[in-house]
Design a protein around this motif. Sequence first.
Motif, PDB file in Angstrom:
ATOM      1  N   ASP A  78       0.883  -1.162   0.000  1.00 48.28           N
ATOM      2  CA  ASP A  78       0.000   0.000   0.000  1.00 48.28           C
ATOM      3  C   ASP A  78       0.923   1.215   0.000  1.00 48.28           C
ATOM      4  O   ASP A  78       1.446   1.604   1.047  1.00 48.28           O
ATOM      5  N   ARG A 120      -4.961   5.265  -9.574  1.00 50.95           N
ATOM      6  CA  ARG A 120      -5.290   3.981  -8.948  1.00 50.95           C
ATOM      7  C   ARG A 120      -5.573   4.145  -7.454  1.00 50.95           C
ATOM      8  O   ARG A 120      -6.384   3.426  -6.892  1.00 50.95           O
ATOM      9  N   PHE A 121      -4.901   5.100  -6.828  1.00 51.24           N
ATOM     10  CA  PHE A 121      -5.070   5.338  -5.395  1.00 51.24           C
ATOM     11  C   PHE A 121      -5.623   6.737  -5.170  1.00 51.24           C
ATOM     12  O   PHE A 121      -5.220   7.682  -5.838  1.00 51.24           O
ATOM     13  N   HIS A 169      -7.021  -3.379  -5.477  1.00 48.47           N
ATOM     14  CA  HIS A 169      -6.333  -2.323  -6.206  1.00 48.47           C
ATOM     15  C   HIS A 169      -5.609  -2.745  -7.471  1.00 48.47           C
ATOM     16  O   HIS A 169      -5.155  -1.897  -8.245  1.00 48.47           O
TER      17      HIS A 169
END
Length: 172
Positions: A78, A120-121, A169
């Motif tokens: 992460d 993506r995040f 993710h």
Amino acid sequence: MAFATFAGGCFWCMVKPFDQWDGIEKVVSGYMGGHLQNPTYEDVKSGTSGHVEVVQITFDETIFSYEELLNIYWMQIDPTDAGGQFHDRGESYQTVIFVHDEQQREQAEASKAALAASGRFKKPIVTQIREADVFYEAEAYHQDYYKREKAHYEQDRKQSGRDEFLEAHWEK
């Protein structure tokens, strides 16, 4: 042979993803980035040595590129969590790309920027990029943990929440 060094939380979970490709000579668990010489696992885990848990990968650049290693790395972590990784909290579990030369730095910076731009995040990418320094090999019982202690490794990984995060993710 070349080296790549990545911190991605608990080193037990960072060996297997890299340890299965042609061109990867070895993946060794260890410690980097601190101020204490010859740290032990207890020193690092206590947060007093300044080190993070890392894997150091010895690889043949003519078979497996550093860029491919970076792609694998991002899909294990992460990159938005500055406080550790999954259920492993604290400074010793931060994410860091330790670069061994200027070419690795350029590739790591470009890779990080591309990930940030991908959307993506939702949160910013906080993974650090730092100069590699002295690598200290972790104790023997930490090496190849996913092979030697398969049941414990799988249980710890399942409880960590890592796999659920990665599935949410990244496309398979």
